[in-house]
Design an enzyme around this catalytic site. Structure first.
Site, short mmCIF file in Angstrom:
data_model
loop_
_atom_site.label_atom_id
_atom_site.label_comp_id
_atom_site.label_asym_id
_atom_site.label_seq_id
_atom_site.Cartn_x
_atom_site.Cartn_y
_atom_site.Cartn_z
N ASN A 3 0.67 3.83 -7.15
CA ASN A 3 0.26 3.17 -5.92
C ASN A 3 -0.72 2.06 -6.27
OD1 ASN A 3 -1.64 2.73 -3.49
ND2 ASN A 3 0.02 3.92 -2.59
N THR A 33 4.17 3.06 -1.67
CA THR A 33 3.30 2.42 -0.70
C THR A 33 3.04 3.40 0.44
OG1 THR A 33 2.99 0.50 0.75
CG2 THR A 33 5.25 1.28 0.48
N GLU A 34 1.77 3.52 0.84
CA GLU A 34 1.38 4.63 1.70
C GLU A 34 1.93 4.57 3.10
OE1 GLU A 34 -2.56 2.28 1.02
OE2 GLU A 34 -0.72 2.67 -0.07
N ASN A 35 2.49 3.41 3.52
CA ASN A 35 3.09 3.36 4.84
C ASN A 35 4.53 3.86 4.84
OD1 ASN A 35 3.49 0.85 3.35
ND2 ASN A 35 4.58 0.12 5.14
#
Length: 445
Positions: A258, A281-283
């Site tokens: 990340n 990606t954290e979304n």
């Protein structure tokens, strides 16, 4: 099979009452129920508590409710993307509560699942944990977070059938999937409504039992604000490129990685598909590819956590924000590369807030800092006035305690062998005398 009523955005807006708590889906303007929120902005409904990752961009989405004075309180993880939200918080006209992004997603998922709350290591020892119950579980300090439910949820999906079953488009799942479960009344804004049975059951991501009303509405690029297109970035300096290359050298084939905003994003330009490094990606995406070269924006491509359109590599997958942060907290991210404001001798990190400014933008930093197997921090060695960022003890608000594994500046690379801050190597053009002169912390050579 039941039929879910199809109504207009204006009719949906009238179902929100004064004083309600409202969940608003979306990550930035991606997957944002913009038509529903704009219709609500045309009403006199007020004293709302708005819960979302952010409140949209100025004048868009929940940002329009904010400008209208319809919000009493906002709860989210990243309000700094909207200057109006910063002004409202600073002036005290709107109350606010800041939660780390993964904590927010999990709290909504818990609320939707009928769970009263949960313990998480994220934010332990930080300002966000102040006043909250904590407990040591498996030797780790953890913070109790109550589940979140609302009166109404406005969500955005891509496709629905007449029974209310929903599918989402690329990274538009984000907070929408969890929010669909966590309100007394759920209204889904969708691009297309098809007859029941049209959608393969294998492709249904939100079952129709969660959805009360459907609104069909077409989203345009203008409604996506800055997420709509890829902006031209500034050319990176040689020193920043050197830091990115040094961080890249720490990665190996098969790593799930990340990348934070700033210098870490430059690492993505160095990764080639054949190297087998998997970007997260954290979304809600695994297998992030380079930005598109055809000028396409968020109408055509998924977006990353920086709200920049990206491509999907073969084998990529999409998921919602709650699952994404379960990957992070569950130890499934091998390396996180983040920026920093301060790093200290004990491996503590400060990178989300500075004194005198409202605490409005934690995002996913706390989850990533405490959840990744290896944490690499890239930062300039000192502030413009010469103040060292490598310090004996962090003076800025802590992101996470004792989590840093490697620090890379334009002058040096530091590690923590045996728990002691240690100079591992000098960066190109730097001397030991430079490093000693510009480092406030004590370090082993």
């Amino acid at each position: 099979m039941k039929q879910v009523p199809i109504i207009t955005a204006d009719e949906a807006a009238l179902k929100v009452k004064d004083g309600d708590t409202l969940l608003g889906g979306g990550f930035g303007m991606t997957g944002n129920p913009v038509h529903l929120l704009h219709a609500l902005a045309q009403t006199s409904t007020k004293n709302l508590t708005f819960i979302g990752n952010n409140v949209g961009e100025p004048g868009l989405g929940g940002g329009r409710l904010l400008l209208n004075g319809q919000l009493r309180k906002m709860i989210g993880s990243f309000f700094t993307s909207n200057p109006d939200a910063v002004k409202a918080a600073q002036s005290g006209t709107v109350a606010y509560e800041l939660l780390p992004q993964g904590t927010l997603a999990e709290a909504i998922r818990a609320g939707g699942a009928g769970i009263g709350g949960f313990y998480t290591p994220t934010s332990a020892g930080t300002l966000i944990a102040e006043g909250r119950e904590t407990k040591i579980l498996n030797g780790v300090e953890q913070v109790f977070i109550p589940g979140i439910r609302a009166n109404v949820a406005f969500i955005r999906a891509w496709r629905a059938d007449t029974a209310g079953n929903l599918t989402y488009r690329m990274t538009e799942q984000n907070f929408n999937r969890a929010m669909a479960t966590a309100a007394d009344l759920v209204i889904a804004e969708v691009e297309e409504i098809v007859p029941v049975g049209t959608i393969d059951p294998n492709h249904i991501q939100t079952p129709g039992c969660f959805v009360d009303f459907l609104v069909q509405a077409h989203v345009s690029a203008e409604m996506l604000g800055s997420s709509a297109s890829l902006g031209a970035g500034r050319k990176a300096s040689q020193s920043r490129l050197n830091m990115a290359r040094r961080a890249f050298d720490e990665l190996k084939s098969g790593d799930v990685v990340n990348l934070g905003i700033g210098i870490p994003t430059l690492v993505a330009d160095l990764i080639q598909p054949e190297q087998g490094i998997i970007l997260h990606t954290e979304n809600g995406m695994l297998g992030v590819g380079p930005p598109p070269t055809d000028g396409g924006g968020a109408m055509d491509y998924p977006v990353n956590a920086g709200k920049i359109p990206v491509t999907a590599l073969p084998g990529s997958s999409y998921f919602d924000s709650a699952d994404s942060f379960a990957m992070i907290r569950g130890g499934h991210i091998d390396v996180a590369i983040m920026g920093g404001l301060e790093v200290d001798e004990s491996g503590n990190l400060a990178n989300w807030a500075v004194p005198g400014k409202p605490l409005l933008g934690v995002g996913g930093a706390m989850d990533l800092a405490s959840g990744a197997k290896k944490l690499i921090i890239t930062l300039t060695h000192a502030d413009p006035d010469g103040t060292s960022k490598i310090v004996p003890k962090c003076t800025l608000p802590i992101t996470a305690e004792g989590v840093v594994d490697l620090v890379i500046t334009e002058l040096a690379v530091f590690g923590y062998p045996n728990g002691q801050l240690t100079l591992l190597e000098l960066m190109p053009g730097a001397t030991l005398e430079d490093v000693k002169a510009k480092t406030a912390a004590k370090f082993k050579e």
